[in-house]
Design a protein around this motif. Structure first.
Motif, short mmCIF file in Angstrom:
data_model
loop_
_atom_site.label_atom_id
_atom_site.label_comp_id
_atom_site.label_asym_id
_atom_site.label_seq_id
_atom_site.Cartn_x
_atom_site.Cartn_y
_atom_site.Cartn_z
N GLU A 51 1.04 -1.24 -0.37
CA GLU A 51 0.12 -0.02 -0.14
C GLU A 51 0.81 1.48 0.04
O GLU A 51 1.92 0.99 0.27
N ARG B 185 -5.21 9.36 -1.93
CA ARG B 185 -5.26 8.49 -3.00
C ARG B 185 -4.83 7.62 -2.84
O ARG B 185 -3.36 7.73 -1.84
N SER C 213 -3.17 3.68 -3.02
CA SER C 213 -2.56 2.67 -3.92
C SER C 213 -2.38 1.26 -3.26
O SER C 213 -1.73 0.91 -2.19
N CYS C 214 -2.89 0.44 -3.93
CA CYS C 214 -1.95 -1.31 -3.05
C CYS C 214 -1.79 -1.75 -4.68
O CYS C 214 -2.56 -2.61 -5.22
N ALA C 215 -0.74 -2.66 -5.20
CA ALA C 215 -0.01 -3.02 -5.53
C ALA C 215 0.32 -4.48 -5.14
O ALA C 215 0.58 -5.27 -3.78
N ARG D 197 -9.84 -0.21 -10.22
CA ARG D 197 -8.47 -1.09 -10.48
C ARG D 197 -7.90 -0.57 -11.47
O ARG D 197 -8.55 -0.59 -12.54
N ASP D 198 -6.73 -1.04 -11.86
CA ASP D 198 -5.95 -0.67 -13.45
C ASP D 198 -5.00 -2.12 -13.25
O ASP D 198 -4.27 -2.91 -12.45
N THR E 142 -2.99 -3.21 -9.62
CA THR E 142 -3.71 -2.43 -8.99
C THR E 142 -4.33 -1.80 -8.78
O THR E 142 -5.66 -1.23 -9.43
N TYR F 6 -7.23 1.25 -6.47
CA TYR F 6 -6.65 2.67 -5.77
C TYR F 6 -8.36 2.86 -4.88
O TYR F 6 -8.85 1.91 -5.01
N GLN G 288 -9.74 6.19 -4.08
CA GLN G 288 -9.47 8.10 -4.14
C GLN G 288 -11.02 8.17 -3.24
O GLN G 288 -11.60 8.00 -2.86
N CYS H 26 -5.19 -2.46 2.81
CA CYS H 26 -6.02 -3.58 1.21
C CYS H 26 -5.86 -4.24 1.57
O CYS H 26 -5.24 -5.07 2.36
#
Length: 116
Positions: free
Chosen positions: A6, A19, A21-23, A71-72, A77, A79, A81, A95
């Motif tokens: 995260e 924002r 993020s969680c990869a 998500r991407d 990843t 997200y 927001q 996450c």
């Protein structure tokens, strides 16, 4: 072995945005519901939002209209927001991956602090 990484927490004034993020790995990302939980001091961990592998989303009532999970796929990843932040959003945000009833994987947590 860290499975979820995260980033993005911090200190922000009320009304501001952050924002998170969680990869993660492609394997974990592709087969699991991904979620964001939070835990404030002295309170139980609560589910904030989740997104399924088919991209369906769901939010806690307290954050509807202010938070957006996305998500991407290319980056594996997820997200979160967070807009119009309130002091009561202050918590450690985690996450997760897996069923929301009992996630299999957890991130290390990231602190979000909203000042009034």
């Amino acid at each position: 072995q860290v499975q979820l990484v995260e980033s993005g927490g911090g200190l922000v004034q009320a009304g501001g945005s952050l924002r998170l993020s969680c990869a993660t790995s492609r394997y974990i990302f592709s087969i699991n519901t991904m979620g964001w939980y939070r835990q404030a001091p002295g309170k139980q961990r609560e589910l904030v939002a989740f997104i399924t592998s088919s991209a369906s989303t769901n939010y806690a009532d307290s954050v509807k209209g202010r938070f957006t999970i996305s998500r991407d796929i290319a980056e594996n990843t997820v997200y979160l927001q967070m807009n119009n932040l309130k002091p009561e959003d202050t918590a450690v945000y985690y996450c997760s991956a897996g069923p929301t009833s009992n996630p299999r994987f957890w991130g290390q947590g990231t602190q979000v602090t909203v000042s009034s």
